[in-house]
Design an enzyme around this catalytic site. Structure first.
Site, PDB file in Angstrom:
ATOM      1  N   HIS C  78     -11.771  11.499   7.580  1.00 40.58           N
ATOM      2  CA  HIS C  78     -10.698  10.506   7.785  1.00 40.58           C
ATOM      3  C   HIS C  78     -11.248   9.288   8.521  1.00 40.58           C
ATOM      4  N   ASP C 107     -18.247 -20.548  -5.772  1.00 38.90           N
ATOM      5  CA  ASP C 107     -18.339 -19.092  -5.758  1.00 38.90           C
ATOM      6  C   ASP C 107     -19.089 -18.704  -4.501  1.00 38.90           C
ATOM      7  N   TRP C 143     -16.614  11.247  13.286  1.00 36.26           N
ATOM      8  CA  TRP C 143     -17.222  10.072  12.636  1.00 36.26           C
ATOM      9  C   TRP C 143     -18.362   9.529  13.480  1.00 36.26           C
ATOM     10  N   SER C 171     -24.911  -1.855   1.311  1.00 35.15           N
ATOM     11  CA  SER C 171     -23.825  -2.648   0.748  1.00 35.15           C
ATOM     12  C   SER C 171     -23.267  -3.633   1.778  1.00 35.15           C
ATOM     13  N   SER C 172     -23.010  -3.146   2.984  1.00 35.00           N
ATOM     14  CA  SER C 172     -22.445  -4.041   3.998  1.00 35.00           C
ATOM     15  C   SER C 172     -23.397  -5.174   4.340  1.00 35.00           C
ATOM     16  N   HIS C 255     -19.927  -0.079  18.919  1.00 36.54           N
ATOM     17  CA  HIS C 255     -18.998  -0.994  19.534  1.00 36.54           C
ATOM     18  C   HIS C 255     -18.891  -2.315  18.783  1.00 36.54           C
ATOM     19  N   GLU C 257     -19.267  -2.632  15.828  1.00 34.73           N
ATOM     20  CA  GLU C 257     -18.539  -2.232  14.625  1.00 34.73           C
ATOM     21  C   GLU C 257     -17.026  -2.363  14.823  1.00 34.73           C
ATOM     22  N   TYR C 259     -15.477  -4.400  16.634  1.00 33.44           N
ATOM     23  CA  TYR C 259     -15.113  -5.817  16.571  1.00 33.44           C
ATOM     24  C   TYR C 259     -15.282  -6.368  15.165  1.00 33.44           C
ATOM     25  N   SER C 270      -4.754 -16.266  12.813  1.00 28.08           N
ATOM     26  CA  SER C 270      -4.841 -17.681  13.163  1.00 28.08           C
ATOM     27  C   SER C 270      -4.506 -18.583  11.985  1.00 28.08           C
ATOM     28  N   HIS C 304     -19.513   2.103  27.245  1.00 32.72           N
ATOM     29  CA  HIS C 304     -18.189   2.493  27.740  1.00 32.72           C
ATOM     30  C   HIS C 304     -17.634   3.673  26.943  1.00 32.72           C
ATOM     31  N   HIS C 305     -18.288   4.027  25.855  1.00 33.16           N
ATOM     32  CA  HIS C 305     -17.891   5.236  25.144  1.00 33.16           C
ATOM     33  C   HIS C 305     -18.566   6.471  25.741  1.00 33.16           C
ATOM     34  N   THR C 330     -10.477 -12.371  24.636  1.00 37.05           N
ATOM     35  CA  THR C 330      -9.403 -11.857  23.773  1.00 37.05           C
ATOM     36  C   THR C 330      -8.062 -12.386  24.241  1.00 37.05           C
ATOM     37  N   LYS C 333      -7.351 -15.758  22.989  1.00 34.92           N
ATOM     38  CA  LYS C 333      -6.823 -15.775  21.627  1.00 34.92           C
ATOM     39  C   LYS C 333      -5.332 -15.509  21.627  1.00 34.92           C
ATOM     40  N   ARG C 452      -8.755  15.336  22.067  1.00 36.43           N
ATOM     41  CA  ARG C 452      -8.761  14.988  20.655  1.00 36.43           C
ATOM     42  C   ARG C 452      -9.618  15.976  19.881  1.00 36.43           C
TER      43      ARG C 452
HETATM   44  C1  HEA Z   1      -8.853   1.887  10.406  1.00 32.36           C
HETATM   45  C2  HEA Z   1      -8.973   3.065  10.703  1.00 32.36           C
HETATM   46  C3  HEA Z   1      -7.911   4.124  10.724  1.00 32.36           C
HETATM   47  C4  HEA Z   1      -6.673   4.176  10.146  1.00 32.36           C
HETATM   48  C5  HEA Z   1      -6.024   3.154   9.261  1.00 32.36           C
HETATM   49  C6  HEA Z   1      -6.102   5.428  10.535  1.00 32.36           C
HETATM   50  C7  HEA Z   1      -4.831   5.851  10.126  1.00 32.36           C
HETATM   51  C8  HEA Z   1      -4.237   7.019  10.570  1.00 32.36           C
HETATM   52  N1  HEA Z   1      -4.784   7.957  11.418  1.00 32.36           N
HETATM   53 FE1  HEA Z   1      -6.648   7.919  12.169  1.00 32.36          FE
HETATM   54  N2  HEA Z   1      -8.538   7.875  12.934  1.00 32.36           N
HETATM   55  C9  HEA Z   1      -9.444   6.872  12.788  1.00 32.36           C
HETATM   56  C10 HEA Z   1      -9.245   5.666  12.148  1.00 32.36           C
HETATM   57  C11 HEA Z   1      -8.086   5.348  11.453  1.00 32.36           C
HETATM   58  N3  HEA Z   1      -6.980   6.115  11.333  1.00 32.36           N
HETATM   59  C12 HEA Z   1     -10.684   7.215  13.432  1.00 32.36           C
HETATM   60  C13 HEA Z   1     -11.935   6.363  13.511  1.00 32.36           C
HETATM   61  C14 HEA Z   1     -10.483   8.475  13.982  1.00 32.36           C
HETATM   62  C15 HEA Z   1     -11.462   9.307  14.793  1.00 32.36           C
HETATM   63  C16 HEA Z   1     -12.118  10.330  13.939  1.00 32.36           C
HETATM   64  C17 HEA Z   1     -12.945  11.252  14.763  1.00 32.36           C
HETATM   65  O1  HEA Z   1     -12.442  11.797  15.759  1.00 32.36           O
HETATM   66  O2  HEA Z   1     -14.106  11.428  14.421  1.00 32.36           O
HETATM   67  C18 HEA Z   1      -9.117   8.864  13.654  1.00 32.36           C
HETATM   68  C19 HEA Z   1      -8.528  10.062  14.067  1.00 32.36           C
HETATM   69  C20 HEA Z   1      -7.188  10.377  13.861  1.00 32.36           C
HETATM   70  C21 HEA Z   1      -6.532  11.465  14.475  1.00 32.36           C
HETATM   71  C22 HEA Z   1      -7.131  12.397  15.507  1.00 32.36           C
HETATM   72  C23 HEA Z   1      -7.728  13.565  14.852  1.00 32.36           C
HETATM   73  C24 HEA Z   1      -8.353  14.455  15.856  1.00 32.36           C
HETATM   74  O3  HEA Z   1      -8.774  14.008  16.928  1.00 32.36           O
HETATM   75  O4  HEA Z   1      -8.438  15.644  15.549  1.00 32.36           O
HETATM   76  C25 HEA Z   1      -5.249  11.475  14.000  1.00 32.36           C
HETATM   77  C26 HEA Z   1      -4.224  12.443  14.405  1.00 32.36           C
HETATM   78  O5  HEA Z   1      -3.111  12.250  14.283  1.00 32.36           O
HETATM   79  C27 HEA Z   1      -5.125  10.367  13.098  1.00 32.36           C
HETATM   80  C28 HEA Z   1      -3.968  10.036  12.404  1.00 32.36           C
HETATM   81  C29 HEA Z   1      -3.849   8.921  11.592  1.00 32.36           C
HETATM   82  C30 HEA Z   1      -2.660   8.623  10.826  1.00 32.36           C
HETATM   83  C31 HEA Z   1      -1.428   9.455  10.759  1.00 32.36           C
HETATM   84  C32 HEA Z   1      -2.913   7.432  10.169  1.00 32.36           C
HETATM   85  C33 HEA Z   1      -1.977   6.696   9.252  1.00 32.36           C
HETATM   86  O6  HEA Z   1      -1.912   5.357   9.625  1.00 32.36           O
HETATM   87  C34 HEA Z   1      -2.382   6.839   7.816  1.00 32.36           C
HETATM   88  C35 HEA Z   1      -1.308   6.311   6.917  1.00 32.36           C
HETATM   89  C36 HEA Z   1      -1.698   6.274   5.471  1.00 32.36           C
HETATM   90  C37 HEA Z   1      -1.364   7.180   4.545  1.00 32.36           C
HETATM   91  C38 HEA Z   1      -0.657   8.421   4.884  1.00 32.36           C
HETATM   92  C39 HEA Z   1      -1.776   7.028   3.116  1.00 32.36           C
HETATM   93  C40 HEA Z   1      -0.709   6.515   2.210  1.00 32.36           C
HETATM   94  C41 HEA Z   1       0.275   7.487   1.703  1.00 32.36           C
HETATM   95  C42 HEA Z   1       0.071   8.426   0.750  1.00 32.36           C
HETATM   96  C43 HEA Z   1      -1.244   8.744   0.149  1.00 32.36           C
HETATM   97  C44 HEA Z   1       1.196   9.185   0.252  1.00 32.36           C
HETATM   98  C45 HEA Z   1       1.242  10.578   0.747  1.00 32.36           C
HETATM   99  C46 HEA Z   1       1.957  10.586   2.050  1.00 32.36           C
HETATM  100  C47 HEA Z   1       2.627  11.621   2.552  1.00 32.36           C
HETATM  101  C48 HEA Z   1       2.514  13.000   2.010  1.00 32.36           C
HETATM  102  C49 HEA Z   1       3.536  11.419   3.721  1.00 32.36           C
HETATM  103  N4  HEA Z   1      -6.320   9.720  13.030  1.00 32.36           N
HETATM  104  C1  HEA Z   2     -10.462  -2.776  16.162  1.00 33.04           C
HETATM  105  C2  HEA Z   2     -10.970  -1.936  16.925  1.00 33.04           C
HETATM  106  C3  HEA Z   2     -11.010  -1.967  18.424  1.00 33.04           C
HETATM  107  C4  HEA Z   2     -10.780  -2.994  19.319  1.00 33.04           C
HETATM  108  C5  HEA Z   2     -10.425  -4.418  19.033  1.00 33.04           C
HETATM  109  C6  HEA Z   2     -10.974  -2.427  20.617  1.00 33.04           C
HETATM  110  C7  HEA Z   2     -10.847  -3.170  21.794  1.00 33.04           C
HETATM  111  C8  HEA Z   2     -11.176  -2.685  23.038  1.00 33.04           C
HETATM  112  N1  HEA Z   2     -11.537  -1.398  23.345  1.00 33.04           N
HETATM  113 FE1  HEA Z   2     -11.640   0.155  22.056  1.00 33.04          FE
HETATM  114  N2  HEA Z   2     -12.046   1.631  20.741  1.00 33.04           N
HETATM  115  C9  HEA Z   2     -11.955   1.558  19.369  1.00 33.04           C
HETATM  116  C10 HEA Z   2     -11.600   0.447  18.645  1.00 33.04           C
HETATM  117  C11 HEA Z   2     -11.320  -0.796  19.200  1.00 33.04           C
HETATM  118  N3  HEA Z   2     -11.294  -1.097  20.527  1.00 33.04           N
HETATM  119  C12 HEA Z   2     -12.258   2.820  18.772  1.00 33.04           C
HETATM  120  C13 HEA Z   2     -12.276   3.127  17.280  1.00 33.04           C
HETATM  121  C14 HEA Z   2     -12.547   3.680  19.821  1.00 33.04           C
HETATM  122  C15 HEA Z   2     -12.867   5.168  19.766  1.00 33.04           C
HETATM  123  C16 HEA Z   2     -14.109   5.549  19.090  1.00 33.04           C
HETATM  124  C17 HEA Z   2     -14.262   7.024  19.077  1.00 33.04           C
HETATM  125  O1  HEA Z   2     -14.600   7.590  20.126  1.00 33.04           O
HETATM  126  O2  HEA Z   2     -14.015   7.638  18.021  1.00 33.04           O
HETATM  127  C18 HEA Z   2     -12.419   2.899  21.030  1.00 33.04           C
HETATM  128  C19 HEA Z   2     -12.667   3.410  22.290  1.00 33.04           C
HETATM  129  C20 HEA Z   2     -12.720   2.644  23.434  1.00 33.04           C
HETATM  130  C21 HEA Z   2     -13.239   3.101  24.676  1.00 33.04           C
HETATM  131  C22 HEA Z   2     -13.857   4.472  24.938  1.00 33.04           C
HETATM  132  C23 HEA Z   2     -12.837   5.432  25.356  1.00 33.04           C
HETATM  133  C24 HEA Z   2     -13.373   6.798  25.515  1.00 33.04           C
HETATM  134  O3  HEA Z   2     -13.815   7.394  24.529  1.00 33.04           O
HETATM  135  O4  HEA Z   2     -13.355   7.277  26.637  1.00 33.04           O
HETATM  136  C25 HEA Z   2     -13.111   2.058  25.570  1.00 33.04           C
HETATM  137  C26 HEA Z   2     -13.542   2.118  26.978  1.00 33.04           C
HETATM  138  O5  HEA Z   2     -13.787   1.172  27.591  1.00 33.04           O
HETATM  139  C27 HEA Z   2     -12.513   0.957  24.849  1.00 33.04           C
HETATM  140  C28 HEA Z   2     -12.235  -0.283  25.400  1.00 33.04           C
HETATM  141  C29 HEA Z   2     -11.787  -1.376  24.673  1.00 33.04           C
HETATM  142  C30 HEA Z   2     -11.551  -2.689  25.263  1.00 33.04           C
HETATM  143  C31 HEA Z   2     -11.688  -3.060  26.704  1.00 33.04           C
HETATM  144  C32 HEA Z   2     -11.174  -3.501  24.231  1.00 33.04           C
HETATM  145  C33 HEA Z   2     -10.867  -4.975  24.341  1.00 33.04           C
HETATM  146  O6  HEA Z   2     -11.496  -5.687  23.327  1.00 33.04           O
HETATM  147  C34 HEA Z   2      -9.390  -5.250  24.336  1.00 33.04           C
HETATM  148  C35 HEA Z   2      -9.095  -6.656  24.793  1.00 33.04           C
HETATM  149  C36 HEA Z   2      -7.669  -7.054  24.626  1.00 33.04           C
HETATM  150  C37 HEA Z   2      -6.743  -7.138  25.598  1.00 33.04           C
HETATM  151  C38 HEA Z   2      -7.037  -6.763  27.002  1.00 33.04           C
HETATM  152  C39 HEA Z   2      -5.336  -7.545  25.283  1.00 33.04           C
HETATM  153  C40 HEA Z   2      -5.081  -9.015  25.224  1.00 33.04           C
HETATM  154  C41 HEA Z   2      -5.457  -9.759  26.446  1.00 33.04           C
HETATM  155  C42 HEA Z   2      -4.609 -10.434  27.241  1.00 33.04           C
HETATM  156  C43 HEA Z   2      -3.151 -10.554  26.947  1.00 33.04           C
HETATM  157  C44 HEA Z   2      -5.198 -11.166  28.393  1.00 33.04           C
HETATM  158  C45 HEA Z   2      -4.870 -10.734  29.741  1.00 33.04           C
HETATM  159  C46 HEA Z   2      -5.215  -9.334  30.008  1.00 33.04           C
HETATM  160  C47 HEA Z   2      -5.774  -8.847  31.120  1.00 33.04           C
HETATM  161  C48 HEA Z   2      -6.465  -9.637  32.145  1.00 33.04           C
HETATM  162  C49 HEA Z   2      -5.692  -7.367  31.355  1.00 33.04           C
HETATM  163  N4  HEA Z   2     -12.285   1.336  23.554  1.00 33.04           N
HETATM  164 CU   LIG Z   3     -16.157   0.204  22.275  1.00 27.63          CU
END
Ligand code: HEA
Ligand code: HEA
Ligand SMILES: [Cu+2]
Ligand code: CUA
Lengths: 405, 292, 527
Positions: C78, C107, C143, C171-172, C255, C257, C259, C270, C304-305, C330, C333, C452
């Site tokens: 997933h 293009d 993942w 590809s990317s 990380h 990634e 962003y 925007s 930070h992860h 951020t 923005k 989790r």
């Molecule tokens: C962009 C990235 C993205 C997106 C879009 C989503 C979308 C969703 N994610 Fe996920 N998720 C991740 C990125 C994302 N996730 C990542 C990176 C992890 C961590 C993996 C890891 O731990 O290694 C994670 C892990 C994660 C967990 C934790 C699993 C665990 O720790 O064991 C869960 C649990 O609820 C979850 C739920 C969902 C749900 C309900 C949606 C929903 O938004 C999905 C909605 C979409 C659909 C459902 C498809 C469309 C509908 C159909 C095909 C029709 C059929 C529908 C029905 C039968 C109702 N996600």
């Molecule tokens: C699109 C993806 C995305 C984005 C944009 C971010 C944005 C940020 N993430 Fe997140 N992050 C993930 C995707 C993302 N993250 C994923 C996928 C994981 C889990 C991966 C995994 O383990 O599977 C993760 C996990 C993760 C962790 C690790 C947690 C853990 O495993 O223990 C941390 C810890 O620092 C973190 C921090 C942040 C911070 C500080 C930002 C900042 O960029 C956010 C900045 C934005 C704001 C703060 C809000 C707007 C700001 C204001 C309104 C200004 C004023 C605010 C203040 C002064 C407070 N993220």
């Molecule tokens: Cu990060």
């Protein structure tokens, strides 16, 4: 904007009430009066309000865990305030400056002063957050001058505790019965959070944990102590705690460690120092006697029935998680034990792999985990169950040869 | 079409990309199965699929480049298009730099952090005391915590010669390029030929060094982190040199066929950049893997 | 053959080739954009279905539907599918469609390579998905594939996982090179860097991030491969390596990634907010600098992860401070968007609705990110559902919502039809409500201590999980409305004008709808 935070929490609490129909079980944790006050005052904010219903961060029972909790609340509130301002401005604008009200757009699109302000002010807020965060962190990472040291070793999927200054060590395994997990029995109160032998530590004493692993990465976590440290194979991490209140504290493994990651809880009992000492002495005595007993029993052999009965129990408790109750394993992940070359013809290899494990695989060494009798029994069991029917019998003495190799 | 050169050339369609994708798909699938099969010592068709994939890629490269050469010779390319190619190539090289950076990162981490910590440095006193008693941090790591012993690689001798060879080859490659820009065909061929020969010598010596390391030093791919980083870095570098040499050889034949003009020789330039890049990587390798 | 085509007369270009070969052999940025978008949507459905398996299993405590090993595969795949198969290709598809039109280019700069980048993806994901059916199942190590769970202790399919990630990376990287080169080299005369639409800017910086970090991911999977199959010990202490080293390398990629998955969203938002506020974007220049600052900082925060891995305290402090700093650009923005709306003349068409939801929900996700950044409290949050809540807020109600917003914004341009706005509004409101029911309670579960990646949990989490699962099913079903809207819009619908949105700006609105097969063959003049 509060409604954004409020709505879900209200919804949640309503839903909870409907589903459960009764207030939540009182938790045994100490709550400080000050937090009660904050909680009452901020009842509108879901996280705080829900503290009572265990939806908020665990406040815990140590000074450190309380500091962590306070830091959590502080930063949460700051975020709420910033959120309220930002979303407030946004909603106000959406309300007032809409075309349907005939609002004509202004034409400004830059203002250096404002832009500098909203760069600098958040920065200052962050500095304000960083200061308490830094001091808390420094306190948490200071493991010096501990009075008790425990070596905590994770392995798939159990914890091993060893008191470094005493002759006491043991494994701690999930105690929830399989039937509860498979929904064949009602789930108990501590479902998945109970172990056969908890870790015991003294209260009012600085206890240092040395954390490591035998196989993959695990993470030893007890929320009430605010201690979570990864158990990395080949390295030792340190953590510490000083518990004020006697009690039972429950946590879980917090790093994906394979199939049964969800099934390796941590349970810690904190006892008054005197009680702890007594317990430790008792343990030391018992473990010494058990070892002596084992040596004595080497000379005795068990009957096939005894071996099979004990073997089955040991198998289901220690081996079935991977090799499955039917011995078939999971193809491509865990090997089958049915009808293989080793099971039928290689008795020495068989004993060896159970005693010493196999490097580089999930098959670990069981010599510290099981007694000689247990190993003998389980090997016998495996050689005769599921149609393997070799008729081979293995006795404790046979196993002993491999342990002392 | 008078304004042909003003316009950016967009080919209408091309079969080669999808062929390339199929090739890569076969390679990934085949390589995966080859590895699985060899690790489990079972028979299978992984290697066949892998080879088929490689063959498809070779066909694709020939077809694709043939098309491009024809287009180029037909004068369809504008200065803007060559700029695209050049920029594309530079960014590709940047991505290669980052690939090597991952392994250099592993080298530095292992050397300055992992091995030191296993030896008890930083917050890892207990790591050394309890888990690896008696292990002493050192680099090159000639005895691992697990007790594997191996030799280490000096920098004097072969590696030094190889460094000199590659640096010289970079210079000859540059001269070849200069000759091309001045349209001096004979020096071009000579310098280019010299570069190719130097590249081959480098590869030969590198292979020789590997044999020596395996047989006499006991330094192998599985003899611990020193051997790992050594072989991965030099190995991937060697693969890049091989590729670079092949590219140079292709360029040589194209020069013989009279391709390239002083102001239209993107392929040649890209190859020479690649060669310089490979050279720079080697210099880093020489410094960080061999000398320090 | 291309030689001949190159000579062809102008007029022939206006008709798209037909049949399957059009899609297989195409070099047209719009075709390739469509391929990317459809592919990513299919992957979204596949990844979403896996999420539904996860949610169904977690509906109640106890093991009921799947066994733990399969559950781990679902979680892992997933995550992988959503990240690499849904979000990234969707952005690349948008880039393909829009960037040439926005900068007045005929293009992409390297059209053939463009097609190659796309067609690698179906193969890569076919291999990944097929590995689920192998003996022993597919990848089950998250993942993030931490070693040694992904090396010594992983199943047979690991080699396939590694190679499929390799070709995804290829590809990317090619896609990113194409975007960068197009932007640097193909802008219409007068289109200076500081006149480019922000979507172009954010993608420019994203592409740079991609080229910088995808090769590092390739390095990481390569080391996993050699550790598992060729006896190296990069991640094995006995050989002098360190399992935590894997995490450093992975998160150095990981990380940036995340962003990569949000910067293009910022660009989309925007574009949309000014359009429906009928007011120029506030602080264009600071938006550009903020994007660059976020990208720059993203290389300094990876650990930070890894706060719980036992790094020395100095390192923990360094990474905490750097991570917190990201809130500043951020924030700039977010404030700029609000200031753009301020005293605008707003209307609330569907793209705007999604954009507004994005701003609020992304910010909430950002706040939880900031809380996670505080090392001492991250010790409590780490690897709980609090993290899961955080990243779904920024990814689902962030990245995915912005992609939806983009689709609703540009669909008329792509198809030449207006879509069914009633249905689209339904899609928005059901999504908005269900996404919060789905992910908001996860914060509570996490705080209360639910780890989790577990297939079964203690009874006190039962209620929350039930609510979450219901939200999950509702959100999943809501996405089917989107599919319906899109299909309907492609086939029928009111004819869209060249510029369907009153306040929209940019070159893409100067060409007719649907955009002709070839646009800007002679570059437009930009004032
Ligand atoms: C962009 C990235 C993205 C997106 C879009 C989503 C979308 C969703 N994610 Fe996920 N998720 C991740 C990125 C994302 N996730 C990542 C990176 C992890 C961590 C993996 C890891 O731990 O290694 C994670 C892990 C994660 C967990 C934790 C699993 C665990 O720790 O064991 C869960 C649990 O609820 C979850 C739920 C969902 C749900 C309900 C949606 C929903 O938004 C999905 C909605 C979409 C659909 C459902 C498809 C469309 C509908 C159909 C095909 C029709 C059929 C529908 C029905 C039968 C109702 N996600
Ligand atoms: C699109 C993806 C995305 C984005 C944009 C971010 C944005 C940020 N993430 Fe997140 N992050 C993930 C995707 C993302 N993250 C994923 C996928 C994981 C889990 C991966 C995994 O383990 O599977 C993760 C996990 C993760 C962790 C690790 C947690 C853990 O495993 O223990 C941390 C810890 O620092 C973190 C921090 C942040 C911070 C500080 C930002 C900042 O960029 C956010 C900045 C934005 C704001 C703060 C809000 C707007 C700001 C204001 C309104 C200004 C004023 C605010 C203040 C002064 C407070 N993220
Ligand atoms: Cu990060
Ligand atoms: Cu042990 Cu998770």
């Amino acid at each position: 904007m509060l409604f954004l935070f409020l709505l879900p929490s209200l919804f949640l609490r309503l839903a909870l009430r409907c589903i459960r129909g009764q207030p939540r079980r009182k938790n045994e944790r100490r709550r400080r009066v000050r937090t009660r006050l904050i909680t009452a005052l901020a009842a509108g904010l879901p996280l705080a309000a829900s503290a009572q219903s265990q939806l908020n961060l665990t406040q815990g029972v140590t000074e450190v865990s309380n500091r962590v909790y306070d830091l959590h609340m502080t930063i949460f509130y700051i975020c709420c305030v910033i959120g309220a301002i930002v979303f407030g401005a946004m909603f106000y604008s959406m309300w007032r400056h809409r075309k349907s009200k005939g609002y004509k757009p202004a034409s400004f699109h830059e203002n250096v002063k404002v832009e500098i302000a909203w760069t600098v002010i958040p920065f200052l807020i962050l500095v304000g957050m960083a200061i308490p965060a830094t001091s808390t962190l420094l306190a948490m990472e200071d493991t010096s001058e501990a009075d008790v040291t425990v070596l905590v070793t994770g392995s798939q999927w159990k914890w091993h505790y060893k008191y470094l200054d005493r002759d006491v060590e043991y494994f701690s395994l999930l105690a929830t019965p399989r039937q509860q997990i498979e929904n064949r029995l009602d789930k108990g109160e501590n479902y998945l959070l109970e172990v056969d032998r908890p870790l015991v530590i003294p209260t009012d004493t600085k206890v240092r944990f040395l954390i490591t692993s035998d196989d993959v990465i695990h993470s030893w976590w007890v929320p009430d102590f605010a201690v979570k440290k990864d158990a990395n194979p080949g390295f030792i991490n340190e953590a510490w705690t000083k518990v004020d209140e006697p009690g039972i504290y429950r946590g879980q493994c917090a790093e994906l460690c394979g199939k049964d990651h969800g099934f390796m809880p941590v349970v810690v009992i904190a006892k008054e120092p005197a009680e702890y000492q007594a317990w430790l002495d008792e343990q030391e005595r018992m473990q010494r006697e058990a070892k002596a007993e084992e040596q004595r029993l080497l000379a005795m052999s068990m009957s096939m029935d005894e071996l099979m009965e004990l073997g089955e129990r040991v198998y289901l408790g220690n081996c079935a998680a991977c090799h499955q109750p039917n011995g078939q394993g999971i193809p491509g992940v865990f090997p089958s034990l049915v009808g293989t070359e080793m099971m039928l013809n290689d008795i020495n290899g068989h004993i060896d792999i159970v005693v010493n494990g196999k490097n580089g695989t999930a098959m670990q060494s069981f010599k510290n985990m099981l007694s000689l009798r247990e190993i003998a029994a389980v090997v016998t069991y495996e050689r005769n169950a599921w149609g393997n029917n070799t008729g081979d019998m293995v006795q404790a003495a046979d196993v002993n040869a491999y342990v002392n190799e | 079409m008078a304004e042909k050169h003003e316009k950016y050339y967009v080919p209408a369609s091309s079969p080669w990309p999808i062929v390339g994708a199929i090739g890569l798909g076969l390679i990934a699938f085949g390589a995966g199965h080859t590895v699985i099969e060899s690790s489990k010592e079972i028979d299978g068709w992984g290697a066949e699929v892998l080879l088929a994939g490689l063959a498809v890629i070779v066909v694709m490269l020939f077809g694709w480049f043939r098309d491009q050469i024809n287009e180029s010779m037909a004068g369809l390319y504008s200065a803007q298009l060559s700029a695209s190619y050049r920029q594309g190539m530079s960014w590709f090289i940047f991505s290669e730099v980052m690939f090597f950076a991952a392994f250099f990162g592993a080298l530095f981490y292992a050397r300055f952090i992992a091995v030191e910590w296993l030896g008890g440095a930083s917050n890892n006193a207990m790591t050394n005391e309890i888990l690896w008693p008696g292990f002493e941090a050192m680099w090159p790591l000639t005895e691992t915590p697990g007790g594997i012993e191996s030799g280490s690689m000096g920098w004097f001798g072969l590696p030094l010669y190889n460094t000199i060879i590659l640096i010289v080859s970079s210079v000859t490659c540059h001269f070849a390029h200069v000759s091309l820009e001045k349209n001096k065909r004979t020096p071009l061929k000579l310098w280019l030929g010299a570069t190719i020969i130097l590249g081959c010598i480098f590869l030969y010596l590198q292979g020789w060094e590997y044999v020596h390391a395996y047989n006499e030093l006991g330094l192998t791919l599985d003899s611990g982190i020193y051997g790992n980083t050594f072989y991965m870095l030099t190995g991937f570098h060697g693969m890049h040199v091989t590729l670079g040499t092949l590219m140079l050889i292709v360029m040589f034949f194209r020069v013989l066929k009279g391709h390239f003009t002083p102001d239209n020789h993107f392929a040649f330039q890209a190859t020479s950049w690649y060669w310089h890049f490979v050279d720079v990587v080697w210099v880093c390798l020489f410094i960080f893997v061999y000398i320090l | 053959m291309s030689t001949v085509v190159g000579e062809m007369d102008h007029h022939d270009h206006h008709h798209a080739p037909t049949g399957i070969s059009r899609w297989l052999f195409t070099t047209n940025h719009k075709d390739i954009g469509s391929l990317y978008l459809w592919f990513s949507f299919i992957m979204f459905l596949v990844g979403g279905s896996m999420a539904m398996v996860i949610r169904a299993e977690l509906f109640q405590p106890g093991l009921q539907l799947v066994d733990p090993h399969f559950f781990n595969q679902m979680t892992t795949v997933h995550g992988l599918i959503m990240v690499f198969g849904a979000v990234m290709p969707a952005f690349t598809g948008l880039a393909n469609w829009m960037i040439p039109m926005m900068i007045g280019a005929p293009d992409m700069a390297l059209p053939r390579m463009n097609n190659w980048s796309f067609w690698i993806l179906p193969f890569a994901f076919a291999i990944l998905l097929a590995s689920l059916f192998m003996e022993g199942g597919g990848p089950a190590f998250g993942w993030t594939f931490y070693a040694p769970l992904s090396t010594t202790y992983s199943g047979d399919s690991t080699a396939l996982f590694v190679f499929s990630v390799h070709i995804m990376g290829i590809s990317s990287i090619m896609g990113a090179i194409n975007v960068i080169v197009t932007i640097m080299n193909m802008r219409a005369p007068g289109m200076t860097y500081m006149k480019m639409p922000l979507f172009v800017w954010t993608w420019f910086i994203t592409a740079f991030l991609l080229i910088a970090v995808m090769p590092v991911l390739a390095g990481a999977v390569t080391m996993v491969l050699t550790d598992k199959y060729f006896g190296t010990s990069f991640f094995d202490a006995a050989g002098g390596g360190d399992p935590v080293m894997f995490q450093h390398i992975f998160w150095f990629f990981g990380h940036p990634e995340v962003y990569i998955m949000i910067l293009p969203s910022f660009g989309i938002i925007s574009a949309i907010i000014p359009a429906f506020s009928r007011k120029k974007l506030f602080g264009y220049a600071s938006m550009v600098y903020a994007t660059a600052a976020i990208a720059g900082l993203s290389f300094l925060v990876w650990a930070h992860h890894m706060f719980t891995t036992g790094m020395p305290v100095a390192a923990e402090l360094f990474f905490m401070y750097c991570t917190m700093l990201i809130s500043v650009p951020t924030g700039v923005k977010v404030f700029n968007w609000v200031a753009t709306m301020w005293r605008g003349s707003m209307t609330f068409e569907v793209p705007m609705l999604f954009a507004l939801a994005f701003v609020i929900l992304f910010t909430i996700g950002g706040f939880s990110g900031l809380m996670l950044a505080i090392t001492p409290i991250d010790f409590q949050y780490h690897d709980t559902y609090f993290v899961v809540a955080h990243f779904h807020y920024v990814l689902v109600s962030g990245a995915i919502f912005s992609i939806m917003a983009a689709a609703y914004y540009w669909l008329p341009k792509w198809t030449g039809h207006m879509y069914d706005t009633t249905l689209a509004r339904w899609h928005f409101w059901t999504s908005l409500i269900s996404v919060n029911v789905l992910f908001f309670p996860m914060h509570f579960a996490g705080l209360a201590g639910m780890p989790r990646r577990i297939p079964d949990y203690a009874v006190q989490f039962a209620d929350i999980n039930q609510i979450v699962s219901i939200g999950g099913f509702a959100f999943g079903l809501s996405q089917l409305i989107f599919l319906w809207v899109v299909i309907k819009c492609v086939r029928t619908g009111e004819k869209a004008p060249a510029k369907p949105w009153e306040g929209a700006e940019g070159l893409e609105w100067t060409v007719p709808s649907p955009a002709p097969y070839h646009t800007f063959e002679t570059p437009p003049k930009v004032d």
